[in-house]
Design a protein around this motif. Sequence first.
Motif, mmCIF file in Angstrom:
data_model
loop_
_atom_site.group_PDB
_atom_site.id
_atom_site.type_symbol
_atom_site.label_atom_id
_atom_site.label_comp_id
_atom_site.label_asym_id
_atom_site.label_seq_id
_atom_site.Cartn_x
_atom_site.Cartn_y
_atom_site.Cartn_z
ATOM 1 N N SER A 90 0.820 -1.206 0.000
ATOM 2 C CA SER A 90 0.000 0.000 0.000
ATOM 3 C C SER A 90 0.858 1.262 0.000
ATOM 4 O O SER A 90 2.058 1.219 0.277
ATOM 5 C CB SER A 90 -0.912 0.021 1.244
ATOM 6 N N LYS B 206 -5.256 5.921 1.780
ATOM 7 C CA LYS B 206 -4.306 4.946 1.242
ATOM 8 C C LYS B 206 -4.712 4.495 -0.149
ATOM 9 O O LYS B 206 -5.858 4.676 -0.587
ATOM 10 C CB LYS B 206 -4.244 3.730 2.155
ATOM 11 N N HIS B 207 -3.752 3.889 -0.820
ATOM 12 C CA HIS B 207 -3.997 3.137 -2.053
ATOM 13 C C HIS B 207 -3.380 1.761 -1.868
ATOM 14 O O HIS B 207 -2.224 1.644 -1.453
ATOM 15 C CB HIS B 207 -3.375 3.832 -3.258
ATOM 16 N N ARG B 208 -4.148 0.721 -2.180
ATOM 17 C CA ARG B 208 -3.636 -0.650 -2.151
ATOM 18 C C ARG B 208 -3.324 -1.109 -3.569
ATOM 19 O O ARG B 208 -4.137 -0.928 -4.485
ATOM 20 C CB ARG B 208 -4.670 -1.607 -1.550
ATOM 21 N N THR C 271 -9.667 1.687 -3.337
ATOM 22 C CA THR C 271 -8.700 2.677 -2.843
ATOM 23 C C THR C 271 -7.859 3.184 -4.008
ATOM 24 O O THR C 271 -6.712 2.786 -4.190
ATOM 25 C CB THR C 271 -7.791 2.055 -1.760
ATOM 26 N N MET C 272 -8.445 4.073 -4.801
ATOM 27 C CA MET C 272 -7.737 4.676 -5.929
ATOM 28 C C MET C 272 -7.890 6.202 -5.840
ATOM 29 O O MET C 272 -8.408 6.841 -6.748
ATOM 30 C CB MET C 272 -8.281 4.137 -7.254
ATOM 31 N N GLY D 84 -1.790 11.687 -6.026
ATOM 32 C CA GLY D 84 -2.205 10.291 -6.009
ATOM 33 C C GLY D 84 -1.021 9.450 -6.428
ATOM 34 O O GLY D 84 0.067 9.978 -6.679
ATOM 35 N N TYR E 134 -5.836 2.086 -14.997
ATOM 36 C CA TYR E 134 -5.596 2.730 -13.699
ATOM 37 C C TYR E 134 -5.020 4.128 -13.896
ATOM 38 O O TYR E 134 -5.421 5.076 -13.217
ATOM 39 C CB TYR E 134 -4.668 1.883 -12.816
ATOM 40 N N LEU F 108 -6.633 7.840 -12.591
ATOM 41 C CA LEU F 108 -5.960 8.948 -11.915
ATOM 42 C C LEU F 108 -6.075 10.231 -12.725
ATOM 43 O O LEU F 108 -6.328 11.310 -12.168
ATOM 44 C CB LEU F 108 -4.498 8.598 -11.652
#
Length: 205
Positions: A113, A125-127, A146-147, A158, A170, A174
Motif C-alpha cells: 500500500s 491509502k492506495h492498495r 482505494t484509488m 495520487g 488505472y 488517476l
Amino acid sequence: MPKIAIIQAGTVLYDKSGTLEKVKNYVEEAAENGADLVLFPEAFIGGYPKWNNFGITMGTRTPEGRKEFKRYFENAIEENGEESKFIESLASQKNIHIVIGVVEREASTLYCSIFFYSPDGYLGKHRKLLPTALERCVWGQGDGSTMPVFSTSVGRIGGAICWENYMPLYRMTLYSKEIQIYLAPTVDDRDVWLSTMRTIALEGR
C-alpha cells in the motif's frame, strides 16, 4: 511550485522500529531543505524482500519459510496503528506531506500500500491492485476501492505502485480525477523505468 524530495533508500528488513527511525531522519532532512512533500519507495515500511521465496513451491511451503513469513508479517503495519500515528505526527511537526510505501496488515492479509499524510493528518491509502509474479503469494490483491486523488496544499496528489504504472485503465482513473502530482513508488531500478515515467508524464500532461 511545490518542492518534492524523493528518497532512494533501503528498509531495515524485519525491524520496523529501525525503519521508522530512518523515516524520521529522512523527513527531517527533507523538511530542513524546504521540501513540501517527501516520497518514499514501495514497501519501505515492512520491506520488499527481493530474492526471497519464503519457502514457497507449488503445493507446499517449508517450515523455515513459514517462520520467515511470520517475521515479515509481524513487521507490517496497520492503517490506524501506532506506526501510522507516528508518521502522522511527524508530518504535522515538520509541516510536510509524506507519501510512503508500506506493507499493510489487515486481519490475516498483507497488502502493498501507499499511505498519504499531510500536515493536517492522515489522508488515506492506495492498495496495489494486482501484485506482480511471486508478490501474489505474499500480498493480497487490492479491490479497486482505494484509488484516491487527494486535494492538498501542494496540489492534487495520487499514486501508482511499481508495475501498476503499466495498467492503462488505472492511469486513466488517476487522470480522470485530475491528478496533478503523480507519484510512483517502486523497487524497479532498471533504466527502462525512467522511460516509463517520461511516457506517463507526457501522456498525462
